[in-house]
Design a protein around this motif. Structure first.
Motif, PDB file in Angstrom:
ATOM      1  N   GLY A 132       0.783  -1.228   0.000  1.00 30.05           N
ATOM      2  CA  GLY A 132       0.000   0.000   0.000  1.00 30.05           C
ATOM      3  C   GLY A 132       0.810   1.271   0.000  1.00 30.05           C
ATOM      4  O   GLY A 132       0.229   2.341   0.102  1.00 30.05           O
ATOM      5  N   GLY A 133       2.153   1.170  -0.102  1.00 32.84           N
ATOM      6  CA  GLY A 133       2.951   2.391  -0.212  1.00 32.84           C
ATOM      7  C   GLY A 133       2.896   3.231   1.046  1.00 32.84           C
ATOM      8  O   GLY A 133       3.268   2.785   2.131  1.00 32.84           O
ATOM      9  N   ILE A 134       2.402   4.478   0.888  1.00 31.10           N
ATOM     10  CA  ILE A 134       2.452   5.413   2.010  1.00 31.10           C
ATOM     11  C   ILE A 134       1.307   5.184   2.996  1.00 31.10           C
ATOM     12  O   ILE A 134       1.295   5.782   4.065  1.00 31.10           O
ATOM     13  CB  ILE A 134       2.422   6.868   1.511  1.00 31.10           C
ATOM     14  N   ILE A 135       0.338   4.325   2.648  1.00 28.44           N
ATOM     15  CA  ILE A 135      -0.865   4.227   3.480  1.00 28.44           C
ATOM     16  C   ILE A 135      -0.570   3.744   4.907  1.00 28.44           C
ATOM     17  O   ILE A 135      -1.007   4.369   5.874  1.00 28.44           O
ATOM     18  CB  ILE A 135      -1.915   3.336   2.771  1.00 28.44           C
ATOM     19  N   PRO A 136       0.195   2.634   5.101  1.00 26.37           N
ATOM     20  CA  PRO A 136       0.465   2.225   6.490  1.00 26.37           C
ATOM     21  C   PRO A 136       1.240   3.271   7.280  1.00 26.37           C
ATOM     22  O   PRO A 136       0.961   3.476   8.461  1.00 26.37           O
ATOM     23  CB  PRO A 136       1.293   0.952   6.336  1.00 26.37           C
ATOM     24  N   ILE A 137       2.179   3.957   6.626  1.00 21.71           N
ATOM     25  CA  ILE A 137       2.979   4.955   7.358  1.00 21.71           C
ATOM     26  C   ILE A 137       2.079   6.071   7.865  1.00 21.71           C
ATOM     27  O   ILE A 137       2.131   6.469   9.034  1.00 21.71           O
ATOM     28  CB  ILE A 137       4.072   5.530   6.429  1.00 21.71           C
ATOM     29  N   ILE A 138       1.180   6.557   6.976  1.00 23.32           N
ATOM     30  CA  ILE A 138       0.285   7.641   7.383  1.00 23.32           C
ATOM     31  C   ILE A 138      -0.642   7.168   8.489  1.00 23.32           C
ATOM     32  O   ILE A 138      -0.881   7.885   9.468  1.00 23.32           O
ATOM     33  CB  ILE A 138      -0.516   8.140   6.163  1.00 23.32           C
ATOM     34  N   TYR A 139      -1.149   5.924   8.373  1.00 21.93           N
ATOM     35  CA  TYR A 139      -2.114   5.479   9.381  1.00 21.93           C
ATOM     36  C   TYR A 139      -1.445   5.257  10.729  1.00 21.93           C
ATOM     37  O   TYR A 139      -2.061   5.468  11.771  1.00 21.93           O
ATOM     38  CB  TYR A 139      -2.844   4.217   8.903  1.00 21.93           C
TER      39      TYR A 139
END
Lengths: 128, 238
Positions: free
Chosen positions: B207-214
């Motif tokens: 998911g790319g940046i999605i886990p980092i942002i969450y």
């Protein structure tokens, strides 16, 4: 007995309870005198609106919009997923509802400190 | 008189809600097919596995497709927490002390909450780390962590949080979110563009940046809710 449409009963129950929650909350906001009860009314309106959103996005026999197997294809497997957009909107709305409730409660605490009461009919300076 | 007026108003609202709702069939499939989606939701459902390889479509919508909206939502939460603190701020006067819960909590509650507290923290962290794979995400995980902190506050009177640490966690998480957004602007074309490799569906690193942002959102929400609880529970009274 066999003519009863289950889907119709479900629709009346869920739409009815969502609208009912909105009306109960609105009644509390309009009629109650205590500020804490008014804020509880606002939270009940919130809950009703969230239920309404999720009910509109529902699809009969739909699963939650989360892919569980690698490379699952929606149509060929015969599985349907419910509309994800209302659920994402409700996630936002819950957080905003929390913020509204927190700030409103802090204002009530401030008002109580100043007037020694949180009932709006006893706060004399509101009337002119 | 007032009651009649209110009931009349409620009846009008109920009727005006009933009218449009009676045209929306409950449980009807309005989504169309995946090859030819008719609603925005169906488009997201058809594109998420191939474009982002994120299992949880709601997370994909909240963090990627509507990521800018979520940045605004997080700042609303930040404003609410800050506003709460500034509205309730009061200079400490002589003879003031914190409201004390009249009875000290029981031995059972104290021992039990000490036992459960780390498990709640781990569950919260699990929920926001796996936000793109399972139901849950940053907001939910942060709320779970805040319930654990509330449990400790209820059972131990002298359990207090360090507000400096909370502010630092909050600020760093917010800066992470905004920095990833600006990095998307520099590397790719748009703000919050998903510029990292998306991996394969249902992997933890996908998911790319999605886990980092969450994960950043999870830390931010947990710190903010804990700050709100601490402010509300330590109100000074005469």
């Amino acid at each position: 007995m066999e003519n009863i449409d289950f889907n119709q009963i479900l629709s009346i129950a869920i739409y009815g309870s969502a609208v009912g929650l909105i009306l109960i909350g609105l009644y509390a906001v309009l009629m109650k005198k205590h500020l804490t009860k008014i804020i509880i009314g606002l939270s009940i309106i919130d809950a009703g609106i969230h239920l309404l959103f999720i009910a509109i996005g529902y699809i009969s026999n739909g699963t939650s919009p989360i892919f569980s197997e690698k490379g699952i294809s929606l149509v060929s497997e015969g599985t349907k997923m419910v509309d994800p957009v209302p659920q994402a909107l409700v996630l936002t709305a819950i957080v905003i509802g929390f913020g509204v409730t927190a700030v409103a409660l802090s204002l009530v605490i401030r008002l109580y400190r100043h007037h020694q009461t949180a009932r709006i009919d006893q706060i004399k300076t509101l009337k002119w | 008189m007032r009651k009649l007026l209110v009931l009349f108003l409620l009846a009008v609202i109920a009727f005006s809600l009933y009218k449009p709702l009676s045209t929306i069939e409950f449980g009807a499939d309005r989504m169309g097919s995946i090859e030819n989606p008719t609603t925005v939701g169906a488009y997201y459902l058809s594109k998420t596995p191939s474009e982002l390889s994120v299992a949880n479509v709601i997370t994909a919508i909240v963090v990627n497709y509507r990521g800018f909206d979520t940045l605004g939502e997080v700042s609303v939460l930040f404003l609410a927490a800050t506003g709460l603190g500034s509205i309730l701020y009061r200079r400490r006067k002589e003879g003031e002390h914190s409201i004390s819960i009249s009875k000290p909590s029981s031995q059972l509650l104290q021992a039990g909450s000490k036992l459960i507290y780390p498990a709640i923290l781990v569950l919260g962290a699990y929920v926001f780390i796996h936000g793109h794979l399972t139901p849950g995400g940053g907001f939910q995980g942060g709320a779970i962590i805040a319930t654990g902190i509330l449990l400790m506050m209820m059972s131990y009177k002298d359990f207090h949080l360090n507000h400096t640490v909370l502010t630092w966690i909050e600020s760093l998480a917010g800066i992470t979110f905004a920095t990833i957004g600006i990095a998307g602007l520099i590397v790719g074309k748009t703000f919050l563009e998903n510029f990292m490799p998306i991996g394969t569906l249902n992997d933890l690193f996908s998911g790319g940046i999605i886990p980092i942002i969450y994960i950043a959102v999870g830390f931010k929400v947990a710190a903010e809710l804990a700050g709100v609880l601490d402010t509300l529970l330590s109100i000074k009274e005469k």
